[in-house]
Design a protein around this motif. Structure first.
Motif, PDB file in Angstrom:
ATOM      1  N   LYS A  53       0.987  -1.144  -0.505  1.00 18.54           N
ATOM      2  CA  LYS A  53       0.110   0.206  -0.091  1.00 18.54           C
ATOM      3  C   LYS A  53       0.861   1.531  -0.195  1.00 18.54           C
ATOM      4  O   LYS A  53       0.821   2.287  -0.456  1.00 18.54           O
ATOM      5  CB  LYS A  53      -0.434  -0.155   1.193  1.00 18.54           C
ATOM      6  CG  LYS A  53      -2.127   1.294   0.767  1.00 18.54           C
ATOM      7  CD  LYS A  53      -3.141   0.957   2.543  1.00 18.54           C
ATOM      8  CE  LYS A  53      -4.081   1.961   1.913  1.00 18.54           C
ATOM      9  NZ  LYS A  53      -5.039   2.013   2.973  1.00 18.54           N
ATOM     10  N   ARG A  54       2.562   1.373   0.486  1.00 17.67           N
ATOM     11  CA  ARG A  54       3.046   2.581   1.006  1.00 17.67           C
ATOM     12  C   ARG A  54       3.077   2.481  -1.288  1.00 17.67           C
ATOM     13  O   ARG A  54       3.656   3.770  -1.098  1.00 17.67           O
ATOM     14  CB  ARG A  54       4.289   1.956   2.026  1.00 17.67           C
ATOM     15  CG  ARG A  54       3.402   2.423   3.174  1.00 17.67           C
ATOM     16  CD  ARG A  54       4.636   2.571   4.133  1.00 17.67           C
ATOM     17  NE  ARG A  54       3.716   2.377   5.350  1.00 17.67           N
ATOM     18  CZ  ARG A  54       4.544   3.152   6.304  1.00 17.67           C
ATOM     19  NH1 ARG A  54       5.928   3.215   6.323  1.00 17.67           N
ATOM     20  NH2 ARG A  54       4.199   3.593   7.866  1.00 17.67           N
ATOM     21  N   ARG A  55       3.987   1.694  -1.769  1.00 20.22           N
ATOM     22  CA  ARG A  55       4.242   2.103  -2.891  1.00 20.22           C
ATOM     23  C   ARG A  55       3.220   2.763  -4.053  1.00 20.22           C
ATOM     24  O   ARG A  55       3.385   3.045  -4.277  1.00 20.22           O
ATOM     25  CB  ARG A  55       4.776   0.650  -3.016  1.00 20.22           C
ATOM     26  CG  ARG A  55       5.757   0.304  -2.663  1.00 20.22           C
ATOM     27  CD  ARG A  55       6.631  -1.883  -3.310  1.00 20.22           C
ATOM     28  NE  ARG A  55       6.849  -0.681  -4.548  1.00 20.22           N
ATOM     29  CZ  ARG A  55       8.839  -0.517  -4.575  1.00 20.22           C
ATOM     30  NH1 ARG A  55       9.132  -0.801  -3.364  1.00 20.22           N
ATOM     31  NH2 ARG A  55       9.345  -0.117  -5.895  1.00 20.22           N
ATOM     32  N   PRO A  95      -0.229   3.815  -3.126  1.00 18.70           N
ATOM     33  CA  PRO A  95      -1.417   4.415  -1.663  1.00 18.70           C
ATOM     34  C   PRO A  95      -2.427   5.061  -2.697  1.00 18.70           C
ATOM     35  O   PRO A  95      -3.568   5.493  -1.757  1.00 18.70           O
ATOM     36  CB  PRO A  95      -0.787   5.498  -1.025  1.00 18.70           C
ATOM     37  CG  PRO A  95      -0.083   6.481  -2.325  1.00 18.70           C
ATOM     38  CD  PRO A  95       0.692   5.060  -3.201  1.00 18.70           C
ATOM     39  N   GLU A 116      10.267   1.197  11.611  1.00 18.97           N
ATOM     40  CA  GLU A 116       9.340   1.755   9.786  1.00 18.97           C
ATOM     41  C   GLU A 116      10.654   1.670   8.426  1.00 18.97           C
ATOM     42  O   GLU A 116      10.094   0.439   7.794  1.00 18.97           O
ATOM     43  CB  GLU A 116       9.281   3.269   9.567  1.00 18.97           C
ATOM     44  CG  GLU A 116       8.158   3.175  10.345  1.00 18.97           C
ATOM     45  CD  GLU A 116       7.535   5.504  10.486  1.00 18.97           C
ATOM     46  OE1 GLU A 116       6.863   5.174   8.892  1.00 18.97           O
ATOM     47  OE2 GLU A 116       7.077   6.030  11.121  1.00 18.97           O
ATOM     48  N   ALA A 134      10.439  -1.400   6.086  1.00 20.63           N
ATOM     49  CA  ALA A 134      10.369  -1.202   4.199  1.00 20.63           C
ATOM     50  C   ALA A 134      11.713  -1.864   3.407  1.00 20.63           C
ATOM     51  O   ALA A 134      10.684  -2.660   2.729  1.00 20.63           O
ATOM     52  CB  ALA A 134      10.793  -0.026   3.819  1.00 20.63           C
ATOM     53  N   TYR A 166      14.318   8.833   4.264  1.00 22.99           N
ATOM     54  CA  TYR A 166      13.147   8.265   4.586  1.00 22.99           C
ATOM     55  C   TYR A 166      12.407   9.001   4.915  1.00 22.99           C
ATOM     56  O   TYR A 166      11.411   9.447   4.206  1.00 22.99           O
ATOM     57  CB  TYR A 166      13.237   7.149   5.679  1.00 22.99           C
ATOM     58  CG  TYR A 166      12.064   6.749   6.004  1.00 22.99           C
ATOM     59  CD1 TYR A 166      10.875   6.321   4.998  1.00 22.99           C
ATOM     60  CD2 TYR A 166      11.297   6.323   7.126  1.00 22.99           C
ATOM     61  CE1 TYR A 166       9.170   6.196   5.678  1.00 22.99           C
ATOM     62  CE2 TYR A 166       9.534   6.158   7.552  1.00 22.99           C
ATOM     63  CZ  TYR A 166       8.509   5.788   6.775  1.00 22.99           C
ATOM     64  OH  TYR A 166       7.789   5.968   6.683  1.00 22.99           O
ATOM     65  N   LYS A 188       9.766  11.665   2.691  1.00 19.88           N
ATOM     66  CA  LYS A 188       7.799  12.059   2.950  1.00 19.88           C
ATOM     67  C   LYS A 188       7.857  13.765   3.170  1.00 19.88           C
ATOM     68  O   LYS A 188       6.635  13.352   3.076  1.00 19.88           O
ATOM     69  CB  LYS A 188       8.047  11.499   5.079  1.00 19.88           C
ATOM     70  CG  LYS A 188       7.671   9.565   4.776  1.00 19.88           C
ATOM     71  CD  LYS A 188       7.802   9.359   6.499  1.00 19.88           C
ATOM     72  CE  LYS A 188       6.259   9.926   7.022  1.00 19.88           C
ATOM     73  NZ  LYS A 188       7.009   9.461   8.311  1.00 19.88           N
ATOM     74  N   ALA A 193       8.332   3.618  -0.042  1.00 17.21           N
ATOM     75  CA  ALA A 193       7.715   3.898   1.508  1.00 17.21           C
ATOM     76  C   ALA A 193       7.161   4.663   2.006  1.00 17.21           C
ATOM     77  O   ALA A 193       6.598   4.878   2.728  1.00 17.21           O
ATOM     78  CB  ALA A 193       8.226   3.641   2.271  1.00 17.21           C
ATOM     79  N   ALA A 194       7.831   6.460   1.499  1.00 17.16           N
ATOM     80  CA  ALA A 194       7.023   7.594   1.339  1.00 17.16           C
ATOM     81  C   ALA A 194       5.930   7.458   0.839  1.00 17.16           C
ATOM     82  O   ALA A 194       5.913   9.252   0.044  1.00 17.16           O
ATOM     83  CB  ALA A 194       7.881   8.693   1.207  1.00 17.16           C
ATOM     84  N   GLY A 195       5.447   7.113  -0.256  1.00 15.76           N
ATOM     85  CA  GLY A 195       4.545   7.017  -2.190  1.00 15.76           C
ATOM     86  C   GLY A 195       5.799   8.209  -2.397  1.00 15.76           C
ATOM     87  O   GLY A 195       4.520   8.985  -3.618  1.00 15.76           O
TER      88      GLY A 195
END
Length: 615
Positions: A29-31, A33, A343, A347, A362, A366, A484-486
Motif C-alpha cells: 500500500k505504501r508503494r 497509496p 519503519e 520497508a 526516508y 516523506k 515507503a513514502a509514496g
C-alpha cells in the motif's frame, strides 16, 4: 509508479484464494497509496497498488486485452520514458488506445512484439504479464535493475512481488533466512538474482523470467557489453551532454508535481540545472529539496569521506539556477527514534544495517512527498562516471575483492563490522572469503576492448563492478526509502544509453582534467556555478551530532537488559556492551556502526519473528 504482486498455480483454483491474494497486494500500500486492483482466474492472480503519476484517471491496473485465444493481463510498475514514440508506432500498426499513459503502451507492445517489447523500452520498470493464450507468466525487469521484482518458485508455479513482504504474506513462503542470505547482507556483495529470504529470488536486471507448466526459465535480454569507443574527447563530451539533455527532458514528463533532490554536488546540481532550463521554457520553476541536520554546517568536521557540508553549495546552485528550494532539516532525536528504525526495517524487509543515512532518506522522502510526487535524483553518477575515492586507490584497484571493501591503500580487509557477531557466527559466515568468491565470479566475464592496455582494462573492471554490483545496493536503498513514502524517484544517470556509452569511454577521458568524473564536469560546465563544478566529491551526509550516538548507546543498553532476545543468537553481547560503554562526547565510527547494526537486527527480529539458520 506502483507495487505489483501475484500468484501462479497450475494445481490450485486461485478464485478460492482471493483473500490471500488481497493480503499480498495490501502489503504494498505504501508503494501505491492511490488505488488498488486485482485480476483472478483459475490459475493466475495478478494485483497492483498504484501511485498515480501518468494519466491518473485512465491508468488503472491490472490492464487486460481479450482475444479468442485467451486473456493477456499486465501489472506494471515504473515508467517508460519513450512511450509516446512507441504509441505512435503501435497506432500505425493498427492498435487503438483508451488511455494516455505508458502502461497500455507496454501492454499493446507485448501484444505486437511479445517478449521483445523490452528491446524497445527506455525506462525503469518491473512488470508481470500473464498470457492466457499460452498459459505462461513473464516477469520482466529493466536493464539496470532500478525497479525491484522478487519471485518464489512453488511446487506448481510461482509467487511474485515488488517487495519480499508481498511474497511473505502468502502461507507458501516461510520466514526463514539461511547462511547465504546473511552472507549477502553483511558482505555487501549483492550477487545478482540472490535474495535475502530462503526460497526467494530476485529477477536480475535486464532479464525475463518465464513460468509455464513445464517449469521456469530465464533469459537475459540486456547486458553491459564491451564495445570499441571511437569518438574523440570533444565528441565524447558533446555526446554525454546530448544524452543528458534528452534524458532529463524525458524524465521530467509527469501529470503530477515534480522536483529534484539536490545535494550541491556535481551530479544532482547538473540535473537540477538541466531541469531548470527545460521547465523555464514552459514558464515553470524547478522545485528542489535537500537534506540537512541541525548544526551540521556550523560544526562540520571532515570524516575522511565527506570533505565539506552540502549547504553552501546548495545555496550557490539555487542562486545560479533560480530553483524553488526547501531545506529539510532533521535532528538527532528524530533520526534515532526506534519507531522510525522499525519503519525503515519494514520497508526493506531485512535489517539494512547502514545507520542514519537510511532514516534521513526516508524522512526526506516523506517531507518531499508533501509537495511533489516525482523527484529526480543524482544517484549512480559515481558508478557511471567514476566518482568514488577508492576507485583511485592503487590497493583497491589491485585487490582480489570488491574495491568498496578495501580499507586503505593495499589493505584487503573486508568490512570490519563483522566483529559485531558471536565468534561462532563470524566463523560460519566467513565473510571475507565469501566476498572474494563473489568478486571472482563477478569479474569472470568482463571483456577487454580491442587494443585496451592493462591500465585501461583494470579501470574497466572497477567500473563494471560498480555498475553491476555496488549500484544495486544504492538503487535498492533509494527505492525502498522513497517508495515507503509514496514518492517516485527517477534516476536519470541509469538511462541505459548513457551507461553503455560512458562505460566504453576510456578511463583517460573520464579523468581528463586529473580529477574524478571529468566527462560529467565538462559536459555540464556551462550550466553550473564554478564552486559546484569544482567541488570535491562528498557522499550523502551522515549526522555528526553526538546526541545521535548517545541515543544509540541508550537503546543498546536497554537491549542488553534483555539477554534472551533472539538478536543475541547473532550479535556478541560483549562487543555490544563495549560499544555502549564508550566514553566521551562521540562514539567511534566502528562502535557506532556496531550499535546501529545490533539495533537494526533487533528491530527486524521483533517485526518478522524469522527463523535464522547461520550454520
Amino acid at each position: 509508479m506502483c507495487g505489483i504482486a501475484g500468484w501462479l498455480s497450475y494445481r490450485r483454483d486461485l478464485t478460492t484464494r482471493a483473500e490471500t491474494v488481497d493480503a499480498m497486494i495490501d502489503t504494498l500500500k505504501r508503494r501505491g497509496p492511490d488505488d488498488s486492483g486485482r485480476w483472478i482466474d483459475r490459475h493466475a492472480a495478478l494485483g497492483n497498488r498504484r501511485l498515480s503519476v501518468m494519466d491518473p484517471q485512465g491508468g488503472r491496473q491490472p490492464m487486460t486485452a481479450e482475444s479468442d485465444d485467451g486473456t493477456v493481463v499486465l501489472v506494471y510498475t515504473g515508467e517508460t520514458y519513450n512511450f509516446r514514440e512507441l504509441r505512435g508506432e503501435l497506432r500505425s500498426r493498427g492498435h487503438a488506445f483508451r488511455t494516455d499513459g505508458d502502461t497500455e503502451v507496454v501492454l499493446r507492445g507485448y501484444l505486437e512484439w511479445g517478449e521483445s517489447v523490452v528491446d524497445r523500452l527506455n525506462g525503469m520498470y518491473a512488470f508481470a504479464v500473464w498470457d492466457g493464450r499460452t498459459e505462461q507468466l513473464h516477469l520482466i525487469r529493466d536493464r539496470l535493475g532500478v525497479k525491484p521484482l522478487f519471485y518464489h518458485p512453488t511446487d506448481d508455479g510461482v509467487l511474485f512481488g515488488s517487495e519480499p513482504k508481498a511474497i511473505l504474506a502468502n502461507p507458501l513462503a516461510e520466514r526463514t533466512v539461511g547462511l547465504t542470505g546473511l552472507r549477502e547482507l553483511f558482505s555487501y556483495a549483492k550477487t545478482p538474482g540472490l535474495a535475502f529470504w530462503e526460497g526467494m529470488r530476485e529477477v536480475e536486471p535486464g532479464t525475463i523470467v518465464t513460468v509455464g507448466r513445464d517449469g521456469l526459465r530465464t533469459r537475459a535480454y540486456w547486458s553491459l557489453r564491451t564495445l570499441e569507443h571511437t569518438d574523440s574527447p570533444d565528441a565524447t563530451v558533446d555526446r554525454v551532454r546530448e544524452l543528458l539533455d534528452d534524458i532529463s527532458e524525458r524524465q521530467l514528463l509527469a501529470d503530477v508535481p515534480r522536483c529534484t533532490l539536490l545535494s550541491g554536488g556535481l551530479d544532482s546540481s547538473t540535473l537540477t540545472a538541466l531541469a531548470a532550463r527545460r521547465l523555464k521554457r514552459d514558464g515553470e520553476r524547478v522545485r528542489s529539496f535537500s537534506v540537512d541536520f541541525i548544526g551540521y554546517t556550523a560544526n562540520f568536521v571532515s570524516d575522511g569521506i565527506r570533505e565539506s557540508p552540502d549547504a553552501p553549495y546548495v545555496r550557490d546552485l539555487v542562486a545560479h539556477c533560480g530553483s524553488d528550494h526547501r531545506d529539510i532539516v532533521l535532528d538527532a532525536k528524530d533520526l534515532a527514534d526506534p519507531a522510525l528504525r522499525a519503519e525503515v526495517v519494514t520497508a526493506y524487509d531485512f535489517p539494512p544495517c547502514v545507520g542514519d543515512m537510511n532514516a534521513s532518506l526516508y524522512l526526506l522522502s516523506k517531507e518531499v512527498r508533501r509537495h511533489s510526487t516525482v523527484a529526480l535524483s543524482g544517484e549512480c553518477a559515481d558508478e557511471v562516471f567514476g566518482g568514488y575515492k577508492w576507485m583511485y586507490d592503487a590497493g583497491a584497484q589491485k585487490a582480489d575483492i570488491f574495491p568498496w571493501l578495501v580499507q586503505g591503500a593495499g589493505d584487503e580487509t573486508v568490512d570490519p563490522f563483522e566483529r559485531a557477531f558471536t565468534p561462532d557466527v563470524e566463523k560460519s559466515l566467513g565473510l571475507a572469503e565469501y566476498a572474494r568468491e563473489s568478486y571472482r565470479s563477478a569479474v569472470a566475464g568482463i571483456e577487454r576492448a580491442p587494443g585496451e592496455d592493462d591500465r585501461e582494462f583494470t579501470m574497466r573492471t572497477v567500473s563494471y563492478l560498480h555498475l553491476s554490483r555496488f549500484m544495486q545496493l544504492l538503487l535498492e536503498r533509494k527505492d525502498r526509502m522513497s517508495m515507503a513514502a509514496g514518492l517516485e524517484v527517477r534516476v536519470p544517470y541509469c538511462d541505459h544509453r548513457l551507461v553503455e556509452y560512458v562505460y566504453n569511454a576510456p578511463w583517460s577521458m573520464k579523468t581528463a582534467d586529473g580529477r574524478e568524473k571529468s566527462l560529467l564536469r565538462s559536459a555540464a560546465a556551462d550550466i553550473l556555478p564554478r564552486s559546484v563544478a569544482e567541488r570535491v566529491k562528498s557522499p550523502y551526509p551522515s549526522t555528526q551530532d553526538p546526541l545521535y550516538a548517545a541515543a544509540l548507546r541508550d537503546q543498546a543498553r536497554d537491549l542488553l537488559a534483555s539477554p534472551n532476545h533472539p538478536v543475541f543468537d547473532l550479535v556478541d553481547q560483549g562487543l555490544l556492551a563495549a560499544a555502549v560503554a564508550e566514553k566521551g562526547p562521540a562514539t567511534t565510527q566502528g562502535s557506532r556502526s556496531a550499535l546501529e547494526r545490533a539495533l537494526d537486527l533487533a528491530a527486524w527480529f521483533d517485526a518478522y519473528a524469522p527463523t535464522v539458520r547461520p550454520y
